[in-house]
Every structure is written in C-alpha cells, then in structure tokens.
Design an enzyme around this catalytic site. Structure first.
Site, PDB file in Angstrom:
ATOM      1  N   GLY A  46       1.070  -1.131  -0.298  1.00 29.69           N
ATOM      2  CA  GLY A  46       0.053   0.364  -0.158  1.00 29.69           C
ATOM      3  C   GLY A  46       0.525   1.218  -0.228  1.00 29.69           C
ATOM      4  O   GLY A  46       2.426   0.839   0.396  1.00 29.69           O
ATOM      5  N   GLN A  51       3.249   9.886   2.794  1.00 30.61           N
ATOM      6  CA  GLN A  51       4.658   9.401   2.210  1.00 30.61           C
ATOM      7  C   GLN A  51       5.099   9.419   0.529  1.00 30.61           C
ATOM      8  O   GLN A  51       5.898   9.771  -0.014  1.00 30.61           O
ATOM      9  CB  GLN A  51       4.480   7.831   1.351  1.00 30.61           C
ATOM     10  CG  GLN A  51       4.274   6.939   3.022  1.00 30.61           C
ATOM     11  CD  GLN A  51       4.256   5.769   2.752  1.00 30.61           C
ATOM     12  OE1 GLN A  51       2.739   4.983   2.495  1.00 30.61           O
ATOM     13  NE2 GLN A  51       5.256   4.967   2.728  1.00 30.61           N
ATOM     14  N   CYS A  99       8.012  -1.159   5.259  1.00 31.68           N
ATOM     15  CA  CYS A  99       7.443  -0.265   4.729  1.00 31.68           C
ATOM     16  C   CYS A  99       8.257   0.697   4.245  1.00 31.68           C
ATOM     17  O   CYS A  99       9.338   0.051   4.541  1.00 31.68           O
ATOM     18  CB  CYS A  99       7.494   0.762   6.456  1.00 31.68           C
ATOM     19  SG  CYS A  99       6.666   2.662   5.798  1.00 31.68           S
ATOM     20  N   LEU A 100       8.115   1.418   2.855  1.00 26.57           N
ATOM     21  CA  LEU A 100       8.745   2.122   2.160  1.00 26.57           C
ATOM     22  C   LEU A 100       9.284   3.065   2.996  1.00 26.57           C
ATOM     23  O   LEU A 100      10.375   3.723   2.297  1.00 26.57           O
ATOM     24  CB  LEU A 100       7.961   2.158   1.236  1.00 26.57           C
ATOM     25  CG  LEU A 100       7.189   1.184  -0.317  1.00 26.57           C
ATOM     26  CD1 LEU A 100       6.344   1.272  -0.722  1.00 26.57           C
ATOM     27  CD2 LEU A 100       8.060   0.417  -0.777  1.00 26.57           C
ATOM     28  N   HIS A 141      -2.167  -0.850   8.930  1.00 30.74           N
ATOM     29  CA  HIS A 141      -1.054   0.006   8.033  1.00 30.74           C
ATOM     30  C   HIS A 141      -0.905   1.646   7.490  1.00 30.74           C
ATOM     31  O   HIS A 141       0.323   2.295   7.985  1.00 30.74           O
ATOM     32  CB  HIS A 141      -0.230  -0.887   7.823  1.00 30.74           C
ATOM     33  CG  HIS A 141       1.543  -0.178   7.747  1.00 30.74           C
ATOM     34  ND1 HIS A 141       2.706  -0.459   7.515  1.00 30.74           N
ATOM     35  CD2 HIS A 141       2.238   0.791   6.463  1.00 30.74           C
ATOM     36  CE1 HIS A 141       4.242  -0.292   7.557  1.00 30.74           C
ATOM     37  NE2 HIS A 141       3.229   1.096   6.607  1.00 30.74           N
ATOM     38  N   GLU A 142      -1.908   1.339   6.733  1.00 26.70           N
ATOM     39  CA  GLU A 142      -2.151   2.325   6.154  1.00 26.70           C
ATOM     40  C   GLU A 142      -2.990   3.032   6.154  1.00 26.70           C
ATOM     41  O   GLU A 142      -2.532   4.494   6.050  1.00 26.70           O
ATOM     42  CB  GLU A 142      -2.866   2.187   4.319  1.00 26.70           C
ATOM     43  CG  GLU A 142      -1.733   0.902   3.690  1.00 26.70           C
ATOM     44  CD  GLU A 142      -0.663   1.713   3.780  1.00 26.70           C
ATOM     45  OE1 GLU A 142      -0.186   2.708   3.182  1.00 26.70           O
ATOM     46  OE2 GLU A 142       0.389   1.278   2.911  1.00 26.70           O
ATOM     47  N   HIS A 145      -0.442   5.656   8.616  1.00 24.68           N
ATOM     48  CA  HIS A 145       0.066   7.067   8.130  1.00 24.68           C
ATOM     49  C   HIS A 145      -0.356   8.256   7.911  1.00 24.68           C
ATOM     50  O   HIS A 145       0.009   9.027   8.129  1.00 24.68           O
ATOM     51  CB  HIS A 145       0.615   6.447   6.590  1.00 24.68           C
ATOM     52  CG  HIS A 145       1.779   5.799   6.302  1.00 24.68           C
ATOM     53  ND1 HIS A 145       2.933   6.104   6.834  1.00 24.68           N
ATOM     54  CD2 HIS A 145       1.910   4.219   5.878  1.00 24.68           C
ATOM     55  CE1 HIS A 145       4.220   4.944   6.434  1.00 24.68           C
ATOM     56  NE2 HIS A 145       3.004   4.287   5.942  1.00 24.68           N
TER      57      HIS A 145
HETATM   58 NI    NI Z   1       4.412   2.412   5.354  1.00 28.41          NI
END
Ligand code: NI
Length: 185
Positions: A46, A51, A99-100, A141-142, A145
């Site tokens: 995601g 981000q 996580c990216l 998780h998303e 953010h």
């Molecule tokens: Ni993430």
C-alpha cells in the site's frame, strides 16, 4: 513520485480530511493515479499520500503478484479516502511488517485480527470492507500513516527489527508458520 522516508516531518503529521470538492479536483484525481503507479513501481502492499509528501487522508492498498510480500493474500486495488478503522474483536495478531518509508527494516507489530474499514472511493462513494489477518494488518498500517504513525511506533519488541535480508534468513520461516492461516493460498 518520490517516496519520502522516516525523518521527514510530513510522515508525522495528521493528514487533512479531503473535502468532496477537493476529491473531484483534477489535482487530487491525479494524486490518486500517482499513488497507484508509485505503489506498483515500489512493490509495497500500500501507499499513503503523506509518503509522497502530501498530507491528505488518501491511501491505496493493492497486493498483486509483483508485491514484495509474496505470502500476503492478494488484494484488489482499493483507494481509501478519509478512511476509518474499527476493530471487530479484541483479538490481535503479531505481524512482521516493513514500510517503503522505512527502507531496509522490518519488525513485529501487534494488529487487530479483524477490522471493518469505512472510506470513500475516488468518486466519493462510500465503501466498506471487512479484512482479516495479514490483510487487516495492511489496512491498519496504511491508515496509521494518515495519523502520522509508523510501524516502528508499534513494535512489540525492538529486538524483532531486522533487515529484509536477515529476516529472510533467520525470521521468515517461523513467521510464516505462525501466521499460516492468513497467508496467500
Ligand atoms: Ni508504510
């Protein structure tokens, strides 16, 4: 789009609610397209607007064959605008996440096992879904953010932190055995 990394203050700000007018705007529609493309290029499960440096309550979730978490159940592209999450029970699952925006690292996080997600789709229509297991973790998780929360804030044990390479070598097998009921079949 460039994915920003931990240390960038935008990842720590609560993102702003998207109004119906904003959602209809070409700018926000283009942002959604770019989130979808950027997630696909990076291979995460995601991607949330903060981000890519945009503090708006928008995220995309999608797990396809090219996603870097090979064991996660496939999830069709889901665009979440102003999402909210409600646990459907107190039961939790410890999930090893990455996580990216936290390049290189993974760690164990406690997530609700079953959740309901309410959101608007990219056309402003209300949507609702129920997710379980690893997929429930991805949605949590998303949405985290959008509150300025990273998985590192929820680590159950800092000693679970590992690089992707070391996790594959030392942790993945035991993790997949533990979460077997929830992996991709
Ligand atoms: Ni993430």
């Amino acid at each position: 789009m460039r994915i920003t990394t931990i240390g960038d203050p935008v990842l720590r700000e609560p993102a702003a609610v998207v109004s119906p007018e904003e959602l209809r705007s070409p700018e926000v529609q283009r942002l959604i397209d770019e989130l979808i493309e950027t997630r696909r290029a990076a291979g995460g499960a995601g991607l949330a607007a903060p981000q890519v440096g945009v503090s708006r309550r928008i995220a995309v979730v999608e797990v396809d064959d090219a996603t870097r978490y090979r064991y996660k159940p496939l999830v069709p592209l889901t665009v979440l605008v102003n999402p909210s999450i409600e646990p459907l029970s107190e039961e939790t699952l410890v999930i090893n996440e990455g996580c990216l925006s936290v390049p290189g690292l993974r760690g164990d996080v406690e997530r609700y096992l079953r959740v309901r997600v309410e959101y608007l789709d990219r056309d402003g229509a209300p949507g609702e879904l129920v997710a379980e297991g690893l997929t429930a973790g991805t949605f949590q998780h998303e949405v985290d953010h959008l509150h300025g929360v990273l998985f590192l804030d929820r680590l159950v044990d800092t000693r679970s932190l590992a690089t992707w390479e070391q996790f594959a070598r030392h942790g993945e097998q035991a993790f997949l055995a533990r979460v077997a009921p929830y992996t991709r079949s």
